[in-house]
Design an enzyme around this catalytic site. Structure first.
Site, short mmCIF file in Angstrom:
data_model
loop_
_atom_site.label_atom_id
_atom_site.label_comp_id
_atom_site.label_asym_id
_atom_site.label_seq_id
_atom_site.Cartn_x
_atom_site.Cartn_y
_atom_site.Cartn_z
N ARG A 72 0.83 -1.21 0.00
CA ARG A 72 0.00 0.00 0.00
C ARG A 72 0.86 1.26 0.00
NH1 ARG A 72 -3.22 2.80 4.31
NH2 ARG A 72 -5.05 3.70 3.29
N HIS A 76 0.45 4.23 -2.67
CA HIS A 76 0.15 5.61 -2.28
C HIS A 76 1.27 6.56 -2.70
CE1 HIS A 76 -3.44 5.45 0.65
NE2 HIS A 76 -3.46 4.37 -0.12
N ASN A 104 -3.96 9.16 4.20
CA ASN A 104 -2.68 8.65 4.71
C ASN A 104 -2.57 8.74 6.22
OD1 ASN A 104 -1.59 7.95 2.19
ND2 ASN A 104 -0.66 9.97 1.87
N HIS A 203 -6.21 -6.20 -1.46
CA HIS A 203 -6.98 -6.25 -0.21
C HIS A 203 -7.30 -7.68 0.20
CE1 HIS A 203 -8.60 -1.83 -0.21
NE2 HIS A 203 -7.29 -1.91 -0.12
#
Length: 331
Positions: A72, A76, A104, A203
């Site tokens: 992740r 990001h 975040n 996920h």
């Protein structure tokens, strides 16, 4: 002495020569765009990849959740200013950290793992390997560490000297996003709908905070399995502020294994986040979810390819940016 060429043929020859010289001049003076390569550190830091791999294996063995966090973190990073390690920068006199962006703050993690990896790599090859490349390799090694696919990481990224706090607020997907918003957001980064669904499959590991799924499990909607919602409510009460940070696995079945159960969950209306369940809710992505639910190998292959493509989003190369000595601060 007269020319060996008649005048009628000399003019085209001279014209072609001038055109050739003009094109050569333009090309020779055009800025060279460096290309990423899997062999980028073969000569300058041949032990870089093995050093990163060992450190990531250790970190994930200590905490399985860290694999999801590092994947992740790379995601990001790439969605804000490109894959340039801007997400790693702390606040300073000149930096407004992306860590403070809504999607975040109190959410992204794993910074200390990346800092540790950077320290180890710096000890063998000072000033050579970028934090952006470490993030990209760490994501791949994290996937492998929990039984997920591997892929060849292209290298040669450099680190940014700026942060993109406002971009982070605008460009990162939200757990509240609908399908159209997600498709549009990924498309703006050059990723198609199938790649968006494949990347969402990350996920299949990791956990989410109660605050991100509270509304979904308490709204008694038709697109959530009643028993699943009831189970999730036990540690995520309806009153805001109570249990906000309580965690639940994104995949209730195999939360620590990178497989395709995430997609099976969606078909059963057991997606934890709204932004998960919209992928299977009577829309254009239903068929992709169904395909991935039936074939783990297809999902794994598509996920690996999408991660490589994501790693190509606007990297800094050549003389752009810098190689940071510390990942959380510019030199």
């Amino acid at each position: 002495m007269g020319s060996a060429y008649p005048s009628s043929s000399r003019s085209p020859f001279i014209s072609y020569a001038y055109i050739f010289l003009a094109v050569f001049f333009i090309l020779s003076n055009a800025p060279c765009e460096a290309q990423l390569s899997s062999k980028f550190y073969d000569n300058t830091c041949p032990k870089a990849l093995s050093t990163i791999r060992t450190a990531i294996r250790t970190a994930v063995s200590r905490e399985r959740r860290m694999a999801a966090s590092l994947i992740r973190l790379h995601f990001h990073d790439c969605f804000v200013q490109g894959c340039d390690a801007s997400i790693l920068l702390d606040d300073s006199a000149t930096i407004q950290s992306e860590k403070n962006a809504p999607n975040n703050n109190h959410s992204v993690r794993g910074f200390e793992v990346i800092d540790n990896v950077k320290s180890q790599v710096e000890s063998i090859c000072p000033g050579v390997v970028s934090c952006a490349d470490i993030l990209a390799v760490a994501a791949r090694d994290s996937s492998v560490a929990v039984g997920g696919p591997t892929w060849t990481v292209k290298l040669g990224r450099r680190d940014s000297t700026s942060s993109g706090l406002s971009q982070a607020a605008a460009n990162l997907p939200s757990f509240r996003d609908g399908l159209d918003k997600l498709v549009s957001l990924f498309s703006s980064k050059g990723l198609n709908t199938r790649e968006m669904v494949a990347l969402s499959g990350s996920h299949t590991i990791g956990q989410a905070r109660c605050v991100t799924f509270r509304d979904r499990i308490h709204d008694n909607g038709t697109n959530i399995d009643a028993g699943f919602a009831s189970t999730r409510r036990r540690r995520c009460p309806v009153d805001n502020g109570n249990g906000d940070d309580n965690l639940a696995p994104l995949d209730l079945v195999t939360p620590n294994s990178f497989d395709n159960n995430y997609f099976k969950n969606l078909i059963q209306r057991k997606g934890l986040l709204q932004s998960d369940q919209v992928l299977f809710n009577g829309g254009s992505t239903d068929s992709i979810v169904t395909e991935y639910s039936k074939s783990r190998s297809t999902f794994s292959s598509d996920f690996a390819a999408a991660m490589v493509k994501m790693g190509d989003i606007d990297p800094l190369t050549g003389s752009n940016g810098e190689i940071r000595k510390l990942c959380n601060a510019i030199n």
